[in-house]
Structure formats: structure tokens, C-alpha cells
Motif scaffolding. Structure first.
Motif, PDB file in Angstrom:
ATOM      1  N   ALA A  18     -15.764  -3.909  -4.185  1.00 17.24           N
ATOM      2  CA  ALA A  18     -16.287  -2.546  -4.038  1.00 17.24           C
ATOM      3  C   ALA A  18     -15.825  -1.926  -2.718  1.00 17.24           C
ATOM      4  O   ALA A  18     -15.439  -0.755  -2.671  1.00 17.24           O
ATOM      5  CB  ALA A  18     -17.813  -2.551  -4.123  1.00 17.24           C
ATOM      6  N   ALA A  19     -15.860  -2.702  -1.652  1.00 18.00           N
ATOM      7  CA  ALA A  19     -15.420  -2.204  -0.343  1.00 18.00           C
ATOM      8  C   ALA A  19     -13.934  -1.856  -0.366  1.00 18.00           C
ATOM      9  O   ALA A  19     -13.523  -0.806   0.143  1.00 18.00           O
ATOM     10  CB  ALA A  19     -15.706  -3.238   0.738  1.00 18.00           C
ATOM     11  N   LEU A  20     -13.123  -2.712  -0.954  1.00 15.34           N
ATOM     12  CA  LEU A  20     -11.686  -2.435  -1.059  1.00 15.34           C
ATOM     13  C   LEU A  20     -11.426  -1.186  -1.892  1.00 15.34           C
ATOM     14  O   LEU A  20     -10.530  -0.399  -1.578  1.00 15.34           O
ATOM     15  CB  LEU A  20     -10.956  -3.644  -1.645  1.00 15.34           C
ATOM     16  N   TRP A  21     -12.191  -1.010  -2.946  1.00 14.87           N
ATOM     17  CA  TRP A  21     -12.052   0.184  -3.792  1.00 14.87           C
ATOM     18  C   TRP A  21     -12.329   1.452  -2.969  1.00 14.87           C
ATOM     19  O   TRP A  21     -11.571   2.414  -3.042  1.00 14.87           O
ATOM     20  CB  TRP A  21     -13.005   0.103  -4.985  1.00 14.87           C
ATOM     21  N   GLN A  22     -13.394   1.454  -2.184  1.00 17.04           N
ATOM     22  CA  GLN A  22     -13.750   2.616  -1.375  1.00 17.04           C
ATOM     23  C   GLN A  22     -12.685   2.914  -0.316  1.00 17.04           C
ATOM     24  O   GLN A  22     -12.305   4.064  -0.117  1.00 17.04           O
ATOM     25  CB  GLN A  22     -15.118   2.413  -0.707  1.00 17.04           C
ATOM     26  N   VAL A  23     -12.196   1.892   0.353  1.00 14.43           N
ATOM     27  CA  VAL A  23     -11.141   2.072   1.351  1.00 14.43           C
ATOM     28  C   VAL A  23      -9.878   2.611   0.675  1.00 14.43           C
ATOM     29  O   VAL A  23      -9.216   3.510   1.191  1.00 14.43           O
ATOM     30  CB  VAL A  23     -10.859   0.754   2.103  1.00 14.43           C
ATOM     31  N   GLY A  24      -9.562   2.077  -0.490  1.00 15.03           N
ATOM     32  CA  GLY A  24      -8.394   2.540  -1.237  1.00 15.03           C
ATOM     33  C   GLY A  24      -8.502   3.997  -1.626  1.00 15.03           C
ATOM     34  O   GLY A  24      -7.533   4.756  -1.520  1.00 15.03           O
ATOM     35  N   GLN A  25      -9.677   4.419  -2.063  1.00 14.26           N
ATOM     36  CA  GLN A  25      -9.890   5.820  -2.443  1.00 14.26           C
ATOM     37  C   GLN A  25      -9.682   6.745  -1.244  1.00 14.26           C
ATOM     38  O   GLN A  25      -9.048   7.780  -1.356  1.00 14.26           O
ATOM     39  CB  GLN A  25     -11.298   6.016  -3.007  1.00 14.26           C
ATOM     40  N   GLY A  26     -10.242   6.371  -0.098  1.00 17.68           N
ATOM     41  CA  GLY A  26     -10.068   7.178   1.106  1.00 17.68           C
ATOM     42  C   GLY A  26      -8.609   7.251   1.525  1.00 17.68           C
ATOM     43  O   GLY A  26      -8.111   8.305   1.906  1.00 17.68           O
ATOM     44  N   GLY A  27      -7.916   6.142   1.464  1.00 18.03           N
ATOM     45  CA  GLY A  27      -6.495   6.110   1.799  1.00 18.03           C
ATOM     46  C   GLY A  27      -5.664   6.939   0.841  1.00 18.03           C
ATOM     47  O   GLY A  27      -4.722   7.627   1.243  1.00 18.03           O
ATOM     48  N   TYR A  28      -6.036   6.906  -0.439  1.00 17.25           N
ATOM     49  CA  TYR A  28      -5.320   7.672  -1.461  1.00 17.25           C
ATOM     50  C   TYR A  28      -5.399   9.172  -1.180  1.00 17.25           C
ATOM     51  O   TYR A  28      -4.397   9.881  -1.267  1.00 17.25           O
ATOM     52  CB  TYR A  28      -5.901   7.362  -2.847  1.00 17.25           C
ATOM     53  N   ILE A  29      -6.580   9.652  -0.809  1.00 21.15           N
ATOM     54  CA  ILE A  29      -6.754  11.079  -0.537  1.00 21.15           C
ATOM     55  C   ILE A  29      -5.856  11.515   0.615  1.00 21.15           C
ATOM     56  O   ILE A  29      -5.166  12.530   0.535  1.00 21.15           O
ATOM     57  CB  ILE A  29      -8.237  11.387  -0.225  1.00 21.15           C
ATOM     58  N   HIS A  30      -5.812  10.737   1.682  1.00 21.33           N
ATOM     59  CA  HIS A  30      -4.990  11.101   2.839  1.00 21.33           C
ATOM     60  C   HIS A  30      -3.500  10.951   2.537  1.00 21.33           C
ATOM     61  O   HIS A  30      -2.690  11.771   2.968  1.00 21.33           O
ATOM     62  CB  HIS A  30      -5.399  10.282   4.063  1.00 21.33           C
ATOM     63  N   ALA A  31      -3.121   9.933   1.783  1.00 30.08           N
ATOM     64  CA  ALA A  31      -1.712   9.757   1.418  1.00 30.08           C
ATOM     65  C   ALA A  31      -1.243  10.914   0.537  1.00 30.08           C
ATOM     66  O   ALA A  31      -0.138  11.434   0.710  1.00 30.08           O
ATOM     67  CB  ALA A  31      -1.521   8.420   0.703  1.00 30.08           C
ATOM     68  N   LYS A  32      -2.089  11.324  -0.414  1.00 35.66           N
ATOM     69  CA  LYS A  32      -1.751  12.445  -1.298  1.00 35.66           C
ATOM     70  C   LYS A  32      -1.570  13.723  -0.479  1.00 35.66           C
ATOM     71  O   LYS A  32      -0.621  14.480  -0.705  1.00 35.66           O
ATOM     72  CB  LYS A  32      -2.857  12.630  -2.340  1.00 35.66           C
ATOM     73  N   ALA A  33      -2.433  13.932   0.503  1.00 37.73           N
ATOM     74  CA  ALA A  33      -2.346  15.127   1.340  1.00 37.73           C
ATOM     75  C   ALA A  33      -1.051  15.139   2.151  1.00 37.73           C
ATOM     76  O   ALA A  33      -0.385  16.173   2.259  1.00 37.73           O
ATOM     77  CB  ALA A  33      -3.563  15.205   2.261  1.00 37.73           C
ATOM     78  N   LEU A  34      -0.665  13.998   2.713  1.00 39.97           N
ATOM     79  CA  LEU A  34       0.570  13.920   3.508  1.00 39.97           C
ATOM     80  C   LEU A  34       1.811  14.114   2.647  1.00 39.97           C
ATOM     81  O   LEU A  34       2.732  14.850   3.009  1.00 39.97           O
ATOM     82  CB  LEU A  34       0.637  12.584   4.248  1.00 39.97           C
ATOM     83  N   LEU A  35       1.849  13.445   1.500  1.00 39.11           N
ATOM     84  CA  LEU A  35       2.997  13.588   0.604  1.00 39.11           C
ATOM     85  C   LEU A  35       3.116  15.019   0.093  1.00 39.11           C
ATOM     86  O   LEU A  35       4.216  15.574   0.033  1.00 39.11           O
ATOM     87  CB  LEU A  35       2.883  12.608  -0.571  1.00 39.11           C
ATOM     88  N   ALA A  36       1.995  15.614  -0.247  1.00 43.16           N
ATOM     89  CA  ALA A  36       2.016  16.991  -0.742  1.00 43.16           C
ATOM     90  C   ALA A  36       2.606  17.929   0.299  1.00 43.16           C
ATOM     91  O   ALA A  36       3.422  18.796  -0.037  1.00 43.16           O
ATOM     92  CB  ALA A  36       0.614  17.432  -1.128  1.00 43.16           C
ATOM     93  N   GLN A  37       2.224  17.775   1.565  1.00 42.04           N
ATOM     94  CA  GLN A  37       2.766  18.659   2.598  1.00 42.04           C
ATOM     95  C   GLN A  37       4.281  18.498   2.735  1.00 42.04           C
ATOM     96  O   GLN A  37       4.987  19.470   2.976  1.00 42.04           O
ATOM     97  CB  GLN A  37       2.067  18.419   3.939  1.00 42.04           C
TER      98      GLN A  37
END
Length: 192
Positions: A18-37
Motif C-alpha cells: 500500500a505504501a509503495l502504491w501511494q508513493v508510486g501515484q505521487g511520483g506518477y503525477i509529477h512525472a506526467k507534469a514534467l513530461l507534459a511540459q
């Protein structure tokens, strides 16, 4: 009956997952934002140099309309055509085309507009339009408005406003307060 050690391991595994899932979700949001820019920057460069309007990725339903720079902080952020929830996930967005002749740009406090909390009165901002022209602004004030209480932004023609949710470190998204940065155009001897 399970030994205490084995029971702890059995219980620890789901908690770790569960902890890894939450960390992964947070990382995904920031990675998506950087790639999109990065993809939006390429679309912007093509638009400014050739005039060709193309979305940053094939299924995008928005296009870049401006480039915002904050020289003191080393910030470059490409602004999208609208400020809908689906667009703000990828970058800051222009609220409407203009409200009362003022440029209103909104962004998420935890990704693209994280830098807004570091802005100070007197800081310079630069905004490049689709035609490649730059306009320079100076921050004249910052404010917190309570949108739950019916407080509204009173935009002045010709000014630039940056809006994001407040407080900056809130755990839950949204909320009833907005942090507003107001910047006035810098007028040189040659005009704006």
C-alpha cells in the motif's frame, strides 16, 4: 498457529504494498507534469517559429498559448489554452481568453505553480504571446482570497494574474482559498 514473527511478516507485506502504491501515484503525477511540459514546449516552439497549431500529443484537447518566465527563479512554464481540470493536470492554463482585458493564468500549487509561493513584490515576469512578442510585468501585490465566502478577483485591464490554491502545503486538493499574484505591465520608453 502462526508464530509472532511470521504473523508480522504477513501483515507487513500488504502495508508495504500500500505504501509503495501511494508513493508510486505521487511520483506518477509529477512525472506526467514534467513530461507534459516538455511536449508542450516542443509544440510551442513549432507554433512560434512556423505558426503551425498542433496539439502537444495526438490526443490532447488543448494547445499552448503563451510562455511565462520568472527570471529570478529560473522558471519557464508553457501556458495552455484553457484552465479546465483536464488541462491543468498537464500545465498552467489561461482562464478564458481574457477577463476584462487582464491575463488570468491558473495552475496547481503542487506541480507547475509550486514556484508561486516564492514570488515577491517587485519580481519581474515575462509573458511571450503566440506571435512571439514579449511583455514584461512587475509583481505589485499578492493576496489570499476566500472563494467560499464569495470573494472574487477584481481584474484590471492590462494586468497579469497568477492564481493557485491555498494553503500551499494543504493535504487535500482544492479548498476555498486562492493565492493571487497581481503583476502590472512594465512600460519602457518604447511602450509596453
Amino acid at each position: 498457529m502462526l508464530s509472532r514473527f511470521r504473523l508480522r511478516r504477513v501483515l507487513a507485506l500488504p502495508l508495504l504494498m500500500a505504501a509503495l502504491w501511494q508513493v508510486g501515484q505521487g511520483g506518477y503525477i509529477h512525472a506526467k507534469a514534467l513530461l507534459a511540459q516538455e511536449l508542450i514546449a516542443r509544440s510551442w516552439d513549432a507554433r512560434v517559429t512556423s505558426g503551425a497549431v498542433s496539439p502537444p500529443w495526438p490526443w490532447a484537447d488543448t494547445v499552448p498559448v503563451a510562455l511565462l518566465e520568472v527570471p529570478r527563479l529560473g522558471v519557464r512554464s508553457w501556458i495552455l489554452a484553457d484552465a479546465s481540470g483536464r488541462s491543468l493536470a498537464f500545465g498552467p492554463g489561461m482562464v478564458g481568453s481574457e477577463q476584462a482585458g487582464a491575463a488570468l493564468i491558473a495552475g496547481h500549487r503542487d506541480t507547475h505553480f509550486r514556484f508561486v509561493q516564492a514570488l515577491e513584490k517587485g519580481d519581474r515576469l515575462r509573458l511571450q504571446s503566440i506571435n512571439g512578442q514579449w511583455r514584461e510585468y512587475m509583481i505589485s501585490e499578492t493576496a489570499i482570497i476566500d472563494t467560499d465566502g464569495g470573494e472574487a478577483l477584481r481584474a484590471v485591464a492590462g494586468e497579469l494574474y497568477l492564481l493557485t490554491c491555498y494553503p500551499f502545503e494543504a493535504i487535500t486538493p482544492g479548498g476555498g482559498q486562492r493565492y493571487v499574484v497581481r503583476a502590472e505591465p512594465v512600460i519602457s520608453a518604447y511602450g509596453v
